[in-house]
Scaffold this motif. Structure first.
Motif, PDB file in Angstrom:
ATOM      1  N   SER A 265       0.827  -1.202   0.000  1.00 25.74           N
ATOM      2  CA  SER A 265       0.000   0.000   0.000  1.00 25.74           C
ATOM      3  C   SER A 265       0.870   1.265   0.000  1.00 25.74           C
ATOM      4  O   SER A 265       0.540   2.257  -0.654  1.00 25.74           O
ATOM      5  CB  SER A 265      -0.984  -0.059   1.165  1.00 25.74           C
ATOM      6  OG  SER A 265      -0.770   0.944   2.073  1.00 25.74           O
ATOM      7  N   LEU A 266       2.028   1.207   0.684  1.00 23.71           N
ATOM      8  CA  LEU A 266       2.937   2.366   0.652  1.00 23.71           C
ATOM      9  C   LEU A 266       3.445   2.602  -0.769  1.00 23.71           C
ATOM     10  O   LEU A 266       3.466   3.737  -1.254  1.00 23.71           O
ATOM     11  CB  LEU A 266       4.151   2.104   1.564  1.00 23.71           C
ATOM     12  CG  LEU A 266       4.073   2.570   3.018  1.00 23.71           C
ATOM     13  CD1 LEU A 266       5.326   2.131   3.770  1.00 23.71           C
ATOM     14  CD2 LEU A 266       3.881   4.080   3.120  1.00 23.71           C
ATOM     15  N   ALA A 267       3.842   1.510  -1.445  1.00 23.23           N
ATOM     16  CA  ALA A 267       4.387   1.632  -2.809  1.00 23.23           C
ATOM     17  C   ALA A 267       3.331   2.193  -3.752  1.00 23.23           C
ATOM     18  O   ALA A 267       3.625   3.061  -4.581  1.00 23.23           O
ATOM     19  CB  ALA A 267       4.891   0.276  -3.293  1.00 23.23           C
ATOM     20  N   GLU A 268       2.104   1.719  -3.611  1.00 27.82           N
ATOM     21  CA  GLU A 268       1.028   2.205  -4.475  1.00 27.82           C
ATOM     22  C   GLU A 268       0.797   3.704  -4.248  1.00 27.82           C
ATOM     23  O   GLU A 268       0.608   4.469  -5.185  1.00 27.82           O
ATOM     24  CB  GLU A 268      -0.256   1.411  -4.179  1.00 27.82           C
ATOM     25  CG  GLU A 268      -1.362   1.717  -5.156  1.00 27.82           C
ATOM     26  CD  GLU A 268      -2.620   0.900  -4.870  1.00 27.82           C
ATOM     27  OE1 GLU A 268      -2.689   0.243  -3.804  1.00 27.82           O
ATOM     28  OE2 GLU A 268      -3.532   0.941  -5.721  1.00 27.82           O
ATOM     29  N   THR A 269       0.849   4.111  -2.966  1.00 28.57           N
ATOM     30  CA  THR A 269       0.607   5.519  -2.638  1.00 28.57           C
ATOM     31  C   THR A 269       1.694   6.439  -3.193  1.00 28.57           C
ATOM     32  O   THR A 269       1.400   7.506  -3.731  1.00 28.57           O
ATOM     33  CB  THR A 269       0.545   5.688  -1.089  1.00 28.57           C
ATOM     34  OG1 THR A 269      -0.417   4.781  -0.589  1.00 28.57           O
ATOM     35  CG2 THR A 269       0.197   7.095  -0.678  1.00 28.57           C
ATOM     36  N   ILE A 270       2.954   6.023  -3.054  1.00 23.75           N
ATOM     37  CA  ILE A 270       4.041   6.945  -3.429  1.00 23.75           C
ATOM     38  C   ILE A 270       4.365   6.918  -4.929  1.00 23.75           C
ATOM     39  O   ILE A 270       5.009   7.846  -5.434  1.00 23.75           O
ATOM     40  CB  ILE A 270       5.350   6.658  -2.637  1.00 23.75           C
ATOM     41  CG1 ILE A 270       5.846   5.223  -2.916  1.00 23.75           C
ATOM     42  CG2 ILE A 270       5.148   6.929  -1.158  1.00 23.75           C
ATOM     43  CD1 ILE A 270       7.257   4.947  -2.410  1.00 23.75           C
ATOM     44  N   ALA A 271       3.919   5.856  -5.627  1.00 25.66           N
ATOM     45  CA  ALA A 271       4.339   5.667  -7.032  1.00 25.66           C
ATOM     46  C   ALA A 271       4.249   6.945  -7.875  1.00 25.66           C
ATOM     47  O   ALA A 271       5.224   7.321  -8.528  1.00 25.66           O
ATOM     48  CB  ALA A 271       3.565   4.512  -7.660  1.00 25.66           C
ATOM     49  N   PRO A 272       3.092   7.658  -7.866  1.00 28.84           N
ATOM     50  CA  PRO A 272       2.998   8.838  -8.743  1.00 28.84           C
ATOM     51  C   PRO A 272       3.941   9.973  -8.333  1.00 28.84           C
ATOM     52  O   PRO A 272       4.219  10.856  -9.141  1.00 28.84           O
ATOM     53  CB  PRO A 272       1.538   9.292  -8.571  1.00 28.84           C
ATOM     54  CG  PRO A 272       0.845   8.197  -7.854  1.00 28.84           C
ATOM     55  CD  PRO A 272       1.860   7.428  -7.098  1.00 28.84           C
ATOM     56  N   ALA A 273       4.411   9.956  -7.090  1.00 27.59           N
ATOM     57  CA  ALA A 273       5.246  11.071  -6.600  1.00 27.59           C
ATOM     58  C   ALA A 273       6.746  10.792  -6.737  1.00 27.59           C
ATOM     59  O   ALA A 273       7.571  11.659  -6.439  1.00 27.59           O
ATOM     60  CB  ALA A 273       4.911  11.355  -5.126  1.00 27.59           C
TER      61      ALA A 273
END
Ligand code: NAP
Length: 312
Positions: free
Chosen positions: A84-92
């Motif tokens: 979930s962390l990876a999914e959240t930060i991916a666009p940034a």
């Protein structure tokens, strides 16, 4: 090897600032390895404590803000939180950035994080083989990685320059660095770390359950060997739950071997096979010597505890 003139990274983001994240920050500051260290923790209490301790230059309540413009992003939360962390930060994530982690298992991390990594970001999984039974921002200290191994498991076709840069960071933190296939990492760690923790959790659980021996006696006479297991069994429950759920195959494989060997010992005791016991204990004593010679522990009496006190 090139001689470094400045920091290894301009901005490092640590997602999770417990024992490992905080220790990385301390070690990076000690070695001037990062010009700016941004931290993220999910709870206001941990963020406040980390800010008070001051090992990061800035603490963030949003992981996307922490990773913005970072050249290196390290996932330092429990393994179960990585997807979930990876999914959240991916666009940034900044194009060209390195995304790494410190998780104790590698195949599951690649499975969970890999699909979220944007093109142009270098995903290089890692695992520092260093730790204590303590958790949280207060547990971190700069020397944690000194002389300890850090295993990197780069994926096929990984950018060599990026891998080299990450190795340089870990060497700067005091580690010795080795690269390995992720599946092999999981098997090696299953026997050297995960199984010993499982045994410690189990033996402490059994002792607390044994009806003929009181809890008071277990504590009072713990110096007979039990207390060394209690140290390991005090390790963080969330982290270790995630380790066992995410390295199931390798742990079950070594557990099978362990159970067979244990049955063999049980039989040797039952049938009075002293030679079999003596031979095994002689072999294991030699392995302890090898661990000390390899610099993985000291030969201090009683594991270095209470050196001034006589042995009881
Ligand atoms: P820790 O001291 O418990 O710190 C965990 C950090 O992650 C805290 O900042 C925590 O923030 C945050 N966190 C916890 N759950 C989260 C979630 N669901 N989402 C986002 N953040 C979350 O743990 P640690 O010992 O540093 O372990 C971190 C990682 O290092 C684990 O993946 C572990 O496998 C690996 N590792 C540990 C050791 C060891 O001996 N401990 C050794 C090598 C590698 P809050 O406090 O706000 O929850």
């Amino acid at each position: 090897m090139t001689t470094r003139t400045g920091p290894v990274f301009t901005k490092v983001a640590l997602l999770g600032v417990g024992l490992i994240g905080a220790s990385m920050a301390h070690a990076m500051r000690r070695g001037s390895l990062a010009a700016h260290i941004a931290g993220y923790a999910r709870s206001p209490e941990t963020r406040k404590r980390a800010a008070d301790l001051g090992f990061c230059h800035a603490m963030h309540d949003d992981p996307r803000a922490a990773v913005r413009d970072a050249d290196l992003v390290a996932l330092c939360a429990p393994v179960g939180a990585f997807a979930s962390l990876a999914e959240t930060i991916a666009p940034a994530l900044k194009p060209g950035a390195i995304l790494t982690d410190v998780g104790s298992v590698k195949m599951a991390v690649i499975r969970d994080v890999g699909p979220h990594v944007p093109n142009g970001v270098h995903f290089i999984p890692g695992h520092p083989i260093a730790g204590t039974e303590h958790s949280g921002p207060d547990a971190g200290f700069p020397e944690l990685f000194d002389g300890r191994w850090c295993i990197l498991t780069p994926l096929e076709g990984a950018d060599e320059t990026a891998v080299e840069q990450l190795k340089e960071l870990w060497r700067g933190c005091g580690s010795r660095v080795e690269t390995m296939e992720p599946k092999h990492h999981d098997l090696v760690l299953a026997i050297t770390s995960h199984l010993p923790h499982l045994i410690a959790y189990n033996i402490v659980g059994t002792a607390s359950d044994l009806e003929q021996v009181t809890q008071g006696e277990v504590i009072k006479f713990s110096a007979g060997g039990f207390r060394d297991f209690t140290r390991i069994a005090a390790s963080d429950p969330t982290m270790w739950r995630d380790v066992f759920l995410n390295n199931r195959e390798a742990v079950l494989e070594v557990l099978g071997r362990f159970s067979e060997d244990l049955s063999r010992l049980q039989r040797a005791i039952r049938w009075g096979e002293g030679d079999a016991l003596f031979d095994l204990f002689t072999k294991t004593r030699a392995i302890r010597r090898e661990v000390i010679d390899a610099g993985q522990d000291t030969a201090a009496v009683n594991f270095g505890r209470n050196p001034a006190k006589p042995r009881s």
